[in-house]
Design a protein around this motif. Structure first.
Motif: not given
Ligand SMILES: Cc1ncc(COP(=O)(O)O)c(C=O)c1O
Length: 382
Positions: A140-158
């Motif tokens: 999730x750390x890497x996913x969050x930093x990509x979301x911030x860089x490229x401007x998309x939302x993240x849904x965690x299907x947990x």
């Protein structure tokens, strides 16, 4: 049949459900907010919104984040179809990102490559749905930093992962994802029969999801578009659904939640026995990322020789062991192929799928049952 997963229902659970049946409210009563509050306390998320399935949770999460026609939602091919279908419900286009070869979770490196290419074509996703496969958190750390860089939302299907932890914090606390969703289907970690939950730390998203689960109706004067007619007033201010959880379900969930840590500990105990017993066989047992503490919803092994998968699967089923396969890559489903997705597009998910079998794992599994599964798989591979 020893199933691959099943619920554990105690007399306490039954008592909790019967109490609701004997009460004033079967639905829209006090049990749903009590369950939501308990899940907020357990996960540390600020807002929890209970719904009637994880599929509904994914749908209202996408709607709340503004997903619409012509947008793109990206997800992993190694998931149940619901993680992709939620985007289709909103009219969005779906694309996939291949998985890591060790955790089988969406691969942030593959995601970055795809984002770079898509940025050049102005086709960036609005939402990425990443799945904590088998109960183990994504990176999730890497996913969050990509979301911030490229401007998309993240849904965690947990759906698989309530009761797990990521970097020592409970899954569902929404430190990284904009919205996290849980499933309470009976094979999952805790159950409400059918049921799901969305979690977020964003009050506006929570308010929107509360409306969307109940017809788009608000009773809050502050949200109303025109003056209220009177104290009875409610206003439908957008199009919503009836995705409400009942009080019967919520009471069961509340009661189950009291035993969640026991359930997860028992799943770890079973996984540890499998790890040891299967370590010299020609198969890969589930790798555990040190950043994650898995809820162990599944115990998927991968046969080194995928050509043996069908025979091993059939041998186990013939021995009354309800093994299963998680997952047929979503892009190879006929519906997604009709939308242009092709076999061969996500080689790691496809090669994982070719060799995988999910062995039984559930809290009440006995030592004898597990010994029998281990012995049968040993015989099948010898
Ligand atoms: C990863 C994942 N997402 C979503 C769902 C949908 O869950 P539900 O059956 O609660 O709608 C499932 C169910 O198996 C799942 O495994």
């Amino acid at each position: 049949m020893i199933p691959y997963g099943k619920q554990h229902i105690s007399t306490e659970d039954i008592r909790a459900v019967v109490e609701v049946l004997n009460s004033e409210y079967l639905t829209q009563g006090p049990a749903v907010p009590a369950f939501e509050q308990a899940i907020e306390n357990y996960t540390g998320a600020k807002f929890a919104v209970a719904v009637n399935s994880a599929t509904s949770a994914l749908h209202i999460a996408c709607l709340a984040l503004g997903l619409t026609v012509d947008d793109w939602l990206w997800t992993t091919p190694n998931t149940f179809v619901a993680s992709a279908n939620c985007g289709r419900y909103c009219g969005a286009n779906i694309d996939f990102v291949d998985i890591q070869s060790d955790t089988y979770n969406l691969d942030p490196i593959a995601l970055k490559q795809k984002l770079e290419i898509s940025r050049r074509h102005n086709l960036l996703p609005k939402i990425v749905v990443a799945v904590d496969f088998a109960g183990q958190s994504c990176d999730w750390k890497s996913l969050r930093s990509l979301a911030n860089e490229y401007g998309f939302f993240l849904i965690e299907d947990a759906s698989h992962a309530i009761g797990g932890r990521y970097l020592a914090k409970p899954v569902g606390d929404c430190s990284y994802a904009d919205i996290t969703i849980f499933s309470f289907h009976p094979v999952k970690i805790i159950t409400t029969a059918e049921g799901g939950m969305t979690l977020t730390n964003d009050e506006l998203l929570a308010k929107k999801m509360r409306r969307l689960r109940s017809h788009g109706i608000t009773r809050d004067p502050a949200e109303m578009i025109k003056p209220a007619d009177g104290p009875w007033s409610y206003q439908q201010i957008e199009l919503g659904w009836n995705y409400r959880m009942t009080d019967i379900q919520a009471a069961l969930g509340l009661s189950q939640l009291k035993r969640i840590n026991e359930f997860v500990a028992q799943r770890h105990h079973i996984a540890k026995i499998y790890n040891e017993a299967l370590k010299n066989l020609p198969l890969t047992t589930p790798y555990q990322d040190p950043d994650a503490f898995s809820a162990y919803h599944l115990y998927p092994v991968v046969l080194h020789d995928p050509s043996k998968r069908l025979a091993v699967f059939n041998t186990l089923r013939a021995a009354n062991i309800g093994v299963n396969v998680h997952y047929i890559p979503v892009h190879t489903q006929p519906y997604y192929q009709s939308l242009g997705h092709k076999q061969g597009n996500y080689p790691i998910a496809e090669s994982y799928y070719a060799g995988t079998i999910s062995l039984p794992i559930y809290p009440q599994m006995t030592n004898d049952e597990q010994d029998y599964v281990i012995q049968t798989i040993k015989n099948a591979l010898s």
